[in-house]
Design a protein around this motif. Sequence first.
Motif, mmCIF file in Angstrom:
data_model
loop_
_atom_site.group_PDB
_atom_site.id
_atom_site.type_symbol
_atom_site.label_atom_id
_atom_site.label_comp_id
_atom_site.label_asym_id
_atom_site.label_seq_id
_atom_site.Cartn_x
_atom_site.Cartn_y
_atom_site.Cartn_z
ATOM 1 N N VAL A 322 0.655 -0.927 -0.494
ATOM 2 C CA VAL A 322 -0.204 -0.220 0.638
ATOM 3 C C VAL A 322 0.775 1.344 -0.303
ATOM 4 C CG1 VAL A 322 -1.476 0.976 1.548
ATOM 5 C CG2 VAL A 322 -2.152 -1.585 1.258
ATOM 6 N N GLY A 323 0.391 2.031 -1.397
ATOM 7 C CA GLY A 323 1.310 3.224 -1.094
ATOM 8 C C GLY A 323 0.838 4.414 -0.486
ATOM 9 N N GLU A 324 1.119 5.772 -0.742
ATOM 10 C CA GLU A 324 0.217 6.672 -0.642
ATOM 11 C C GLU A 324 -0.782 7.396 -0.797
ATOM 12 O OE1 GLU A 324 1.939 11.509 -0.941
ATOM 13 O OE2 GLU A 324 2.060 11.014 1.211
ATOM 14 N N GLN A 325 -0.391 7.713 -1.927
ATOM 15 C CA GLN A 325 -1.331 8.006 -3.489
ATOM 16 C C GLN A 325 -0.801 8.409 -4.952
ATOM 17 O OE1 GLN A 325 -2.169 12.498 -3.082
ATOM 18 N NE2 GLN A 325 -0.076 12.737 -3.541
ATOM 19 N N PRO A 326 -1.230 7.750 -5.848
ATOM 20 C CA PRO A 326 -1.282 8.054 -6.828
ATOM 21 C C PRO A 326 0.242 9.016 -7.605
ATOM 22 C CG PRO A 326 -2.951 8.218 -7.543
ATOM 23 C CD PRO A 326 -3.282 8.008 -5.717
ATOM 24 N N GLY A 327 1.650 9.921 -8.217
ATOM 25 C CA GLY A 327 1.959 10.768 -8.464
ATOM 26 C C GLY A 327 1.853 10.409 -9.945
ATOM 27 N N ASP A 328 2.055 11.974 -10.616
ATOM 28 C CA ASP A 328 1.950 12.302 -11.827
ATOM 29 C C ASP A 328 1.762 10.645 -13.114
ATOM 30 O OD1 ASP A 328 1.749 14.413 -13.932
ATOM 31 O OD2 ASP A 328 3.605 13.511 -14.656
ATOM 32 N N LYS A 329 2.721 10.025 -12.928
ATOM 33 C CA LYS A 329 2.809 9.241 -13.741
ATOM 34 C C LYS A 329 1.677 8.579 -14.038
ATOM 35 C CE LYS A 329 7.314 9.864 -16.641
ATOM 36 N NZ LYS A 329 7.939 10.005 -15.187
ATOM 37 N N GLU A 330 1.494 7.871 -12.573
ATOM 38 C CA GLU A 330 0.220 7.148 -12.197
ATOM 39 C C GLU A 330 -1.377 7.495 -11.982
ATOM 40 O OE1 GLU A 330 3.273 7.766 -10.065
ATOM 41 O OE2 GLU A 330 3.856 5.648 -9.890
ATOM 42 N N ASP A 331 -0.696 9.175 -12.549
ATOM 43 C CA ASP A 331 -2.732 9.902 -12.521
ATOM 44 C C ASP A 331 -3.245 9.467 -14.262
ATOM 45 O OD1 ASP A 331 -4.673 11.549 -12.076
ATOM 46 O OD2 ASP A 331 -3.765 13.186 -13.426
ATOM 47 N N ARG A 335 -2.143 3.211 -14.293
ATOM 48 C CA ARG A 335 -1.669 2.201 -12.925
ATOM 49 C C ARG A 335 -0.972 2.485 -11.474
ATOM 50 N NH1 ARG A 335 1.502 -1.239 -16.681
ATOM 51 N NH2 ARG A 335 1.527 -2.115 -14.471
ATOM 52 N N PRO A 336 -0.785 1.598 -10.285
ATOM 53 C CA PRO A 336 0.207 2.416 -9.466
ATOM 54 C C PRO A 336 1.649 1.737 -9.998
ATOM 55 C CG PRO A 336 -0.823 0.127 -9.245
ATOM 56 C CD PRO A 336 -1.642 1.344 -10.442
ATOM 57 N N PHE A 337 2.228 2.853 -9.225
ATOM 58 C CA PHE A 337 3.505 2.797 -9.414
ATOM 59 C C PHE A 337 4.612 2.371 -10.322
ATOM 60 C CE2 PHE A 337 2.500 1.467 -4.501
ATOM 61 C CZ PHE A 337 3.186 2.482 -3.790
ATOM 62 N N ILE A 338 4.395 3.076 -11.295
ATOM 63 C CA ILE A 338 4.990 3.323 -12.495
ATOM 64 C C ILE A 338 5.703 4.302 -12.606
ATOM 65 C CG2 ILE A 338 2.658 1.512 -13.769
ATOM 66 C CD1 ILE A 338 2.720 4.232 -15.027
ATOM 67 N N PRO A 340 8.568 7.294 -11.229
ATOM 68 C CA PRO A 340 10.104 7.045 -10.456
ATOM 69 C C PRO A 340 9.712 6.326 -9.118
ATOM 70 C CG PRO A 340 9.422 9.290 -11.373
ATOM 71 C CD PRO A 340 8.328 8.391 -11.398
ATOM 72 N N ALA A 341 9.162 6.505 -8.145
ATOM 73 C CA ALA A 341 8.791 5.672 -6.979
ATOM 74 C C ALA A 341 8.695 4.053 -7.121
ATOM 75 C CB ALA A 341 7.602 5.805 -5.962
ATOM 76 N N GLY A 342 7.749 4.227 -8.142
ATOM 77 C CA GLY A 342 7.947 2.537 -9.107
ATOM 78 C C GLY A 342 9.046 1.855 -9.559
ATOM 79 N N THR A 362 -1.590 -1.232 -4.299
ATOM 80 C CA THR A 362 -2.092 0.190 -4.341
ATOM 81 C C THR A 362 -2.164 0.984 -3.475
ATOM 82 O OG1 THR A 362 -5.125 0.528 -4.185
ATOM 83 C CG2 THR A 362 -3.382 -1.127 -2.242
ATOM 84 N N ASN A 363 -2.910 2.236 -3.637
ATOM 85 C CA ASN A 363 -2.998 3.286 -2.897
ATOM 86 C C ASN A 363 -3.596 3.384 -1.831
ATOM 87 O OD1 ASN A 363 0.219 4.143 -3.533
ATOM 88 N ND2 ASN A 363 -1.541 4.235 -5.828
ATOM 89 N N ALA A 364 -3.423 4.052 -0.885
ATOM 90 C CA ALA A 364 -4.550 4.626 0.239
ATOM 91 C C ALA A 364 -5.449 5.639 0.311
ATOM 92 C CB ALA A 364 -3.917 5.427 1.664
ATOM 93 N N VAL A 444 9.413 2.736 4.571
ATOM 94 C CA VAL A 444 9.741 3.766 4.349
ATOM 95 C C VAL A 444 9.090 3.598 2.697
ATOM 96 C CG1 VAL A 444 12.058 4.539 5.748
ATOM 97 C CG2 VAL A 444 12.283 3.475 3.228
ATOM 98 N N HIS A 445 8.871 4.663 2.424
ATOM 99 C CA HIS A 445 8.256 4.679 1.346
ATOM 100 C C HIS A 445 9.669 5.700 -0.132
ATOM 101 C CE1 HIS A 445 5.820 6.403 -2.255
ATOM 102 N NE2 HIS A 445 4.619 6.493 -1.720
ATOM 103 N N PRO A 446 9.218 4.644 -1.610
ATOM 104 C CA PRO A 446 10.833 5.013 -2.877
ATOM 105 C C PRO A 446 10.640 6.664 -2.634
ATOM 106 C CG PRO A 446 8.752 3.500 -2.811
ATOM 107 C CD PRO A 446 8.270 3.934 -1.934
ATOM 108 N N SER A 447 9.505 7.316 -2.553
ATOM 109 C CA SER A 447 9.561 8.724 -3.044
ATOM 110 C C SER A 447 10.758 9.396 -1.926
ATOM 111 C CB SER A 447 8.330 9.050 -2.376
ATOM 112 O OG SER A 447 7.829 9.162 -3.489
ATOM 113 N N TRP A 448 11.238 9.001 -1.078
ATOM 114 C CA TRP A 448 11.802 9.052 0.767
ATOM 115 C C TRP A 448 12.566 9.493 0.187
ATOM 116 C CZ3 TRP A 448 14.544 6.810 4.234
ATOM 117 C CH2 TRP A 448 14.601 7.611 5.552
HETATM 118 N N1 URA Z 1 4.384 6.810 -5.141
HETATM 119 C C1 URA Z 1 3.029 6.667 -4.414
HETATM 120 O O1 URA Z 1 3.145 6.197 -3.554
HETATM 121 N N2 URA Z 1 2.474 5.417 -4.787
HETATM 122 C C2 URA Z 1 2.001 5.051 -6.317
HETATM 123 O O2 URA Z 1 1.654 4.176 -7.031
HETATM 124 C C3 URA Z 1 3.092 6.122 -6.659
HETATM 125 C C4 URA Z 1 4.342 6.706 -5.943
#
Ligand code: URA
Length: 473
Positions: A322-331, A335-338, A340-342, A362-364, A444-448
């Motif tokens: 479970v991640g936080e929320q979709p980012g620009d690319k995911e939006d 698709r989730p996590f595709i 840079p963090a993905g 998925t994301n929260a 930790v979150h990959p974006s961090w």
């Molecule tokens: N960060 C998240 O938490 N979720 C994503 O899907 C992408 C980046």
Amino acid sequence: MQRGSVRVDPPWSLQAWRDAARRGLQANAAPAELDWLHGTDASLLDAPALPEATDDGAAGSVPRAFLELAETCLCHRDPQRMPLLYRMLWRIRHGERALLSNPADADVLRAMAMAQAVRRDSHKMKAFVRFREIPGQADAFIAWFEPDHFIVDRVAPFFARRFAGMRWAILTPYRSAHWDGRTLSFGPGASRQDAPDDDAREDLWRTYYASIFNPARLNTRMMQQEMPARYWRHLPEASLLPSLVRDAAGRVQEMHDRPAQPPSRRIPVRSQLPPAPAGDDHADSLAQLQRQAEGCRQCPLWEPATRTVFGEGPADARVMLVGEQPGDKEDLSGRPFIGPAGQLLDRALQELGIERGQLYMTNAVKHFRYERRGKVRLHQRPDSTHVQACRPWLMGEIARVRPERIVCLGATAASSVFGRGFNLARDRGRWHTLDDGTRGFATVHPSWVLRQSDAGKREAAYQLLVEDLRQLV
Ligand code: URA
């Protein structure tokens, strides 16, 4: 015993190395008595070849972890890898069954370092192979790549899965891989001139790359580390980099000087799924839940977002991330996590031998929250109201997938799953049990990891992520 020799051909093949090692063991050849010959090279000075092993029992049982390590190490170019692996096998067979659990052992350390180098090279190949269209042939592509190690056989199946619908070849100096849309085959090495140089799509690709390049995220040290200069000559976007880097500071300043604008409304993309049957208000499947989430208006984030980014993965996955929320690319892709963090997450999973396709991701929060600065959409952390509004969708996914393990990436996901009192700094990596018995932990979150200010800190942060995720292995 007199010296003997064994041959491994092709020199990256686990099967060929195992056959050779069996011969050595059956002849009771100590590591120092055995010469390892690679491929088809032969010399008059070679020690006599050992006879074929007569039965499979000669190898005895070998820990699976050793075979996995050997399979990766054999792709390394170091000619010492074969005697090193044989020495380790010999030691395992002579009473040191737990050899691999001693990370301070010099042989283990060396083999691990080789495996790590092979994994890194494989990762670079996946990231930096660029196909060019073969002139005059529809939908046929060639890429040229120069790997450090013997990784073509190992990585080609990835491209066969990823580009299953096109015909392609990847040429390297020592070997080539070919996919005709059905079968993967391998052939001899080639030269740079055998691959086309440029094709019309590269202009398109450069335009796209320039438009997604975010000057505010520029980190040249990270860029050089992730994309070493020696790969640049294969990358169409490389010609843009000097000017993009040079202009980045000015563009960031300009973005900061510009007043924030309200997010502009995007045209919602229609769901690919069939409409929910009328009157069916009880979602009993992930697909129905997804359809319902696509119409969610419980918080204002749906409006500026392109779409709802729902979870993805097998409905019976044993592990949910479970991640936080979709980012620009995911939006943009849905698709989730595709982004840079993905990609960083993929690298960590790959390093641990975890297949992404087996996870439900998925994301929260299911919509991208951002602030628009000029053309760029800057990520904004969701508030607790957004997390609460989206929680029923996440709980719905958990109830349907019923994973055995849940991994929360970052504090937002952890507070949604484990409750608002969750303290990531204190509780990171520790297992918790939910009311329904599901076990999980947060890391930790990959974006961090990506946000760390220098390469050393980034590496340390990345290791935290990898070490926590290792608990799934
Ligand atoms: N960060 C998240 O938490 N979720 C994503 O899907 C992408 C980046």
